[in-house]
Design an enzyme around this catalytic site. Structure first.
Site, PDB file in Angstrom:
ATOM      1  N   PRO A 121       0.791  -1.234   0.000  1.00  0.00           N
ATOM      2  CA  PRO A 121       0.000   0.000   0.000  1.00  0.00           C
ATOM      3  C   PRO A 121       0.825   1.286   0.000  1.00  0.00           C
ATOM      4  O   PRO A 121       0.844   2.039   0.971  1.00  0.00           O
ATOM      5  CB  PRO A 121      -0.817  -0.138   1.287  1.00  0.00           C
ATOM      6  N   CYS A 122       1.477   1.559  -1.110  1.00  0.00           N
ATOM      7  CA  CYS A 122       2.295   2.764  -1.209  1.00  0.00           C
ATOM      8  C   CYS A 122       1.443   4.024  -1.085  1.00  0.00           C
ATOM      9  O   CYS A 122       1.963   5.082  -0.742  1.00  0.00           O
ATOM     10  CB  CYS A 122       3.107   2.763  -2.505  1.00  0.00           C
TER      11      CYS A 122
END
Length: 193
Positions: free
Chosen positions: A139-140
């Protein structure tokens, strides 16, 4: 003979996304592109032998979980197996740290750099996240610049996609309260006595 990389596209609350997999797990994921052809081009650029396929049960389950997350479910997707072949040890460590950030929470590039060994690594952390082959699963979008600023976001749709995903997860992107933080979601019904 090695097994080919397969991919499929699927609908989500933010648009059509894609996922690619091989025998050792997921090799790539994609946030919405303008078209299914753009999704296909993304996967075949990285894996020229990739072809469209029907997801096996574990990939179909990952797709369902991604769809649910993008509709507001609190699933960190951290147990979805990734094929990290070809990644540097640095990138692997960055992605592992990022996968520990729960939905609705955020960290900064500096936070991750400190955990990796020092604030001087913040730029390298940002570069590793910019090359993230597994957006959503890694989950950048939950990683911000200092002061709650969005920082870059190289996925299609750019920062707007990042904000949209953070809004779905009900994440705060800074410490200032929103105008709507204390308002009810709907007005109570009027009594007709």
């Amino acid at each position: 003979m090695s097994q080919p990389v397969l991919y499929t596209v699927f609908d989500t609350a933010i648009g059509r996304c894609g996922i690619a997999w091989g025998p050792a797990g997921i090799v790539g994921a994609s946030l919405p592109e303008d078209s299914a052809n753009d999704l296909t081009a993304r996967f075949t650029a990285r894996h020229p032998e990739a072809r469209e396929g029907t997801p096996p049960s574990e990939i179909a389950d990952a797709i369902r979980r991604i769809q649910a997350l993008l509709q507001g479910a609190a699933d960190d997707l951290a147990d979805i197996p990734l094929d990290e072949t070809g990644l540097s040890e640095f990138s692997r460590r960055v992605y592992e740290i990022a996968r520990r950030i729960p939905p609705g929470a955020t960290r900064t590039y500096g936070d991750i750099a400190k955990e990796m060994g020092g604030l001087h690594l913040a730029r390298e952390v940002g570069q590793a996240l910019g090359r993230n082959p597994y957006p959503i699963i890694v989950p950048c979008h939950r990683i911000l610049a200092a002061g709650g600023k969005t920082g870059g976001f190289s996925a299609p749709g750019g920062v707007q996609t990042k904000f949209r995903m953070l809004a779905i997860e009900r994440a705060k992107t800074d410490t200032a309260p929103s105008l709507f933080d204390e308002l009810p979601l709907a007005a109570p019904p009027k009594r007709t006595h």
